[in-house]
Scaffold this active site. Structure first.
Site, short mmCIF file in Angstrom:
data_model
loop_
_atom_site.label_atom_id
_atom_site.label_comp_id
_atom_site.label_asym_id
_atom_site.label_seq_id
_atom_site.Cartn_x
_atom_site.Cartn_y
_atom_site.Cartn_z
N ASP A 203 -5.64 -56.26 35.18
CA ASP A 203 -4.36 -56.59 34.54
C ASP A 203 -4.25 -55.90 33.18
O ASP A 203 -5.21 -55.86 32.41
CB ASP A 203 -4.34 -58.12 34.34
CG ASP A 203 -2.98 -58.66 33.99
OD1 ASP A 203 -2.06 -58.48 34.79
OD2 ASP A 203 -2.86 -59.28 32.91
N GLU A 267 -3.70 -51.67 36.01
CA GLU A 267 -2.27 -51.80 35.70
C GLU A 267 -2.05 -51.15 34.34
O GLU A 267 -2.34 -51.73 33.29
CB GLU A 267 -1.84 -53.27 35.65
CG GLU A 267 -0.33 -53.39 35.49
CD GLU A 267 0.16 -54.75 34.99
OE1 GLU A 267 1.35 -55.03 35.13
OE2 GLU A 267 -0.65 -55.52 34.44
C1 GLC Z 1 0.62 -58.35 34.17
C2 GLC Z 1 0.84 -59.19 35.40
C3 GLC Z 1 1.94 -60.16 35.11
C4 GLC Z 1 1.48 -61.06 33.97
C5 GLC Z 1 1.08 -60.23 32.75
C6 GLC Z 1 0.32 -61.05 31.76
O1 GLC Z 1 1.70 -57.56 33.86
O2 GLC Z 1 1.12 -58.37 36.49
O3 GLC Z 1 2.29 -60.93 36.23
O4 GLC Z 1 2.49 -61.95 33.62
O5 GLC Z 1 0.25 -59.17 33.10
O6 GLC Z 1 -0.96 -61.33 32.26
#
Ligand code: GLC
Length: 535
Positions: A203, A267
């Site tokens: 994440d 991500e």
């Molecule tokens: C990322 C996740 C999202 C979450 C955020 C904070 O973007 O995909 O769903 O709210 O991180 O952890």
């Protein structure tokens, strides 16, 4: 090229499961691990290679699991560690890999590390989070804003300092300038890889490092008061993506390497700049994450020329040995059938599954599920509640059959099902030869069976129809031409020099004819995969 010699994350297809919404085994209205286990046969039937499960750890659920209060256990809502072990065993039998979600940037404010950290200024864990003194007037230490509304700082009255949270106040950011935090997170990585996870989706991986002097963010020149999201008033150049993050990512990679070849799927920022995404391959050294997520298809206008230009540049920007990847939708973005419409969603499926790069599917997109309208009064997502931009519509329960609640739960579902669940569901679509599900399954099977589609070169072609996107995939003498009509008018393409070929899939699921590519007819919203003569 023999695609079976590739690591699975280069040859395979990933399927994202949002666990609260996939399958509920105990009637509490929330999906769980036993639910996922009960649907592994379906996933094997579909033909995917790996599931990525969004967070399943103990969490107060302020951000539905992205606020972790214990990194090495399972939330009782989802089951237990014993259930996780069963999941690994059952998935392994079906040759399905399991990827978990690692959320290292922040914990829950209920995590024992944070409870200790905030207990006093001299607590040994104080420096595990990012604490700073108020400005002389008592205001936050700098101008950083949180993604989910308000300042990125919250004052802890008892100790008189602010702590940093890039998301909710309930999600304090960890301090990766403290080596003990790095070691602790490596322990978490080892825990899950050691217990059978084949990789981790990480994440907001690029946000783990902030400017060490906590400098203000500069104003965003594109910001328009009253129009833009108020949280984008400043460019987040100091509150995240500090250059030191790359060494941290490399360090995580070395920990992953202790377990062999298991991918970090990172991500990174949502970007449509191919060079930016490619920069995470570290100039061909490939010693960071294996798969920096490419979200461009969730952001670009659905236009053949614009998509071609991006994909050409992205494909070329990936250094040798690096693996491209593509995503159409996820739990933070609209479903593909809602963003491009039901007809083009079929073309999108063909695009995703015939490009050079690891595809990630979002659960339910294979049914053509759409975003579900939810009354703002019923929003569950904190981003929806705080900013009006809810992610609940794309997180609704999977539609399994025509029974109550689409077969998702015998209880009261935590989010409503789509009104059309009785028509669009697994049971019904499995019986329909031309359903979205049948199309996905066929595309997956064709991809798996043909090395050129898994690992072959990608090369796009000029056409005389600007709403069509045509490309070749080639490997070891196998040649495919994929022609996608992204418009709503019939087109005839003159693709010279390619001779004849056989249509192996049409998005309409009704053709298998031999075609002459110098006069290729495509109906509106039709895409075709054509196998050309071997060379
Ligand atoms: C990322 C996740 C999202 C979450 C955020 C904070 O973007 O995909 O769903 O709210 O991180 O952890």
């Amino acid at each position: 090229m023999n695609s079976t010699q590739l690591p699975w994350w280069k040859s395979g297809i990933i399927y994202q499961i949002y666990p609260r919404s996939f399958m509920d085994s105990n009637g509490d209205g929330i999906g769980d691990l036993q639910g996922i286990i009960s649907k592994l046969d379906y996933l094997a039937w579909l033909g995917i290679d790996a599931i990525w499960i969004s967070p399943i750890y103990p969490s107060p659920m302020a951000d539905f699991g992205y606020d972790v209060s214990d990194y090495t256990d399972i939330n009782p809502i989802f089951g237990s560690l014993a259930d996780f072990d069963v999941l690994i065993a059952e998935a392994t039998v079906r040759q399905i890999k399991v990827i978990l979600d690692l959320v290292p940037n922040h914990t829950s404010d209920q995590h024992p590390w944070f409870i200790e950290s905030r207990s006093s200024r001299d607590n040994p864990k104080r420096d595990w989070y990012i604490w700073a003194d108020p400005k002389p007037d008592g205001s936050p230490p700098n101008n950083w804003l949180a993604y989910f509304g308000g300042p990125a700082w919250t004052l802890d009255e008892q100790t008189g300092q602010y702590y940093l949270h890039n998301f909710l106040p309930e999600q304090p950011d960890l301090n990766y300038r403290n080596p003990l935090v790095v070691e602790a997170m490596k322990g978490v990585i080892r825990f899950w890889l050691g217990r059978g996870a084949s990789g981790l989706r990480v994440d907001v991986i690029d946000r783990m490092m902030k400017h060490p002097a906590l400098m203000d963010n500069p104003p965003n020149p594109d910001y328009t008061d009253g129009v833009s999201n108020p949280q984008s008033r400043f460019l987040r150049v100091n509150s995240e993506k500090h250059v030191d993050v790359h060494n941290l990512i490399r360090e995580f990679r070395r920990t992953f390497n202790e377990f062999g070849d298991r991918p970090i799927i990172g991500e990174v920022d949502y970007s449509i700049d191919p060079q930016f995404i490619a920069s995470y391959y570290y100039e061909g050294k490939l010693d960071g994450m294996q798969l920096p997520f490419n979200f461009a298809l969730t952001m670009l206008p659905w236009d053949a020329q614009i998509l071609r230009e991006f994909i050409d540049k992205y494909d070329q920007a990936i250094p040798p040995g690096g693996q491209p990847n593509y995503v159409l939708a996820n739990h933070d973005r609209s479903r593909i059938a809602s963003s491009v419409g039901t007809e083009q969603a079929r073309v999108a499926a063909m695009l995703l599954l015939t490009l050079r790069g690891t595809p990630t599917l979002y659960y339910g997109d294979e049914l053509g599920m759409t975003d579900v309208d939810i009354d703002p009064a019923d929003y569950r997502d904190p981003q929806g509640i705080n900013l009006g931009i809810s992610r609940d519509p794309e997180r609704t329960p999977m539609q399994w059959d025509t029974s109550a609640n689409g077969g998702f739960t015998t209880g009261y579902p935590w989010l409503p099902l789509a009104a059309d669940f009785a028509q669009n569901n697994v049971a019904v679509e499995q019986e329909q030869p031309d359903s979205m599900l049948s199309l996905y399954r066929r595309l997956i099977a064709v991809r798996r069976a043909n090395p050129a589609l898994v690992a072959g070169n990608y090369h796009s072609l000029d056409t005389d129809a600007e709403d069509c996107f045509v490309y070749l995939r080639q490997a070891g003498g196998q040649n495919f031409c994929i022609a996608l009509n992204m418009g709503s008018r019939m087109r005839s393409l003159a693709l010279r020099g390619l001779g004849q070929g056989k249509i192996v899939v049409s998005t309409h699921m009704d053709r298998g004819d031999i075609v002459d590519l110098s006069a290729l007819h495509l109906r509106e919203n039709e895409g075709v995969v054509i196998q050309l003569a071997s060379t």
